[in-house]
Each structure stands twice: as C-alpha cells, then as structure tokens.
Design an enzyme around this catalytic site. Sequence first.
Site, PDB file in Angstrom:
ATOM      1  CE  LYS A  43     -91.467  15.350 -14.263  1.00 28.46           C
ATOM      2  NZ  LYS A  43     -90.157  15.642 -13.661  1.00 28.46           N
ATOM      3  CE  LYS A  77     -89.330   9.760  -7.153  1.00 27.93           C
ATOM      4  NZ  LYS A  77     -89.389  11.177  -7.639  1.00 27.93           N
TER       5      LYS A  77
END
Length: 294
Positions: A173, A242
């Site tokens: 991911k 992030k």
Amino acid sequence: MGMQRIGFLGLGAMGSGMASRLAAGGFTVSVYNRTRAKAEALAGPGITVAETPADAARDVDVLLVSLATADVVEDLLFGTGGALAAAAPGTIIADMSTVSPDAARAFADRVAAAGHRALDSCVLGNAQHAKDGELRFMIGGDAADVTALQPVFDVLAKEVVHLGDHGKGATAKVAMNLLMGVQMQSLAEAIVFGEQAGLDRGQLIKMIAASGYSSPMMKFKAGAMARRDFERADFKLALMRKDLMLALSDAQRYGVPMPATSASYEVLTAAVNAGLGDLDCAAVLSEVERQSGV
C-alpha cells in the site's frame, strides 16, 4: 455463514462505503466512528451504531478497521474501551488502514498475543469503488485467514492478492500510494507550467487526461483539478503526505534513493502548513500555483 457478523471501526469515505456495501450484501454490521454523526448517518437495515469500539467488536466474526493513522488504530484497538478486549477469542482483525509495515507487524503480534488473528488488509480504490464492491485488496498474514474472509471479499473486492507475512500488505500500500503522490505532483506542475507558458488550462488538462501518459487515477484527478473540486476529499492531502513520509522512512532503512518522492513530500508539507491538509490531494495544484506566483 461463519462470517455474517461484522464489526467496523472508521467511517470515512472508504469505511462508510464498505459498511453500506456489506449491509446490502446481507451481513449484519456494527459500526463505530469517533464522530458519531457519521455512524448515525448509516444506521438502518443491517447496520447498528455501537457506543464504543468495544461494543462494535463484541459478538462479531470479524472486525474490519479503516482508520487514518497508526495512532488512531492503537487507540481504538488497544486503548481504554478498545475493541480488542471485547472481541471473542479467535476473531479476525483485518486492518485496512494505511500504516507502516512495522506498525502492521507490531499490531499483528499484539492481536495474536490476545488470542485473535490479524491481517493487514490494505485496499486500493476510492469511495465509489468501496460502494460498488470494486476494491483491490493487498494482504499480509496467514493464508488460512485470507480464505476465511473470502465471503467478505466477495462483496467488497474485485481482486484479492495475498502477498505473504504480516506487513507485506502495508508495504504494498505504501508503494502504491507513493506512486499516486508523485503523479499528483507532476500533474500539478505540468498544468501550472503549461498555463504560465500561455496554454489554455482547460485544453491542456483535456490533452493530459486523454494521453498515453495518463493513468486512470491521473485522469480522475485531472478532472478534479479542472473543476477545482478540492472540498470533497476523496483522499485527504494530509494523509497523502503521511503516506509519503512512511515510504521515505523505510527507504532509508533499505538504502533506496527517492528523490521524486522526497520532492513531492516537501511540497505536500508546504501545502499542509498552508492549511490545505483537509482538502483532496488534488489541491496540491493550489500549492504549486502559490509557489509559482499564480
């Protein structure tokens, strides 16, 4: 029939779509969200609103987790009133949040120590994909647990890939999201460069979207940039920052140079500092414009 009762933590754009999809597919879903109004908006046939994370995890076969950061996962799973203490022994905890591979492995160890089973079940797709059952799952953990969750995946996913041990889903991911971050940066730069050089913005964006250089995601976000449709955050800019930070952190460990990712991270950081963090990641265009004096 062994996976009919589902607990669900986190009802952002992705989580709410998945929870609704599961209820429509015949599952009973107990949902919890820190902003209660988001949970109450889903209440209806097949969906009940839990008062606490523990309530959402009580008497379920699987607990699905879709949260913004590792800190929030930590709090809702392991904190006071957390879900893990209320889950029945052997419950599968499938974390769909984007966290670091280290965090995914640490969560899995703690889940196992509590007598449960963990998967890092990361997803690719947007809110519409979640509603339509068109998500792609990248999973780390025990293959038998992936098989056990197949009835859930049949409703939510068009593709499920088991990548190996805990942390592998999270790694995939992060790798995928750094691609998106760099593409958003390059798309914004191309648009601002072309416009400053005298091209019509609308024509340029149409050409980019229709070109062989454009991925499906770039085409989708090019439309958002053309409309300046940043308020409806399909993927918040702060979360994109992030995720690039997660990639850069592990890249140092593995000795992988990431100049393009580093540059994108710097612009996203400036955008967050300028107050754009809660907007869609396509709002990086506004930061590139600002830095260009537009």
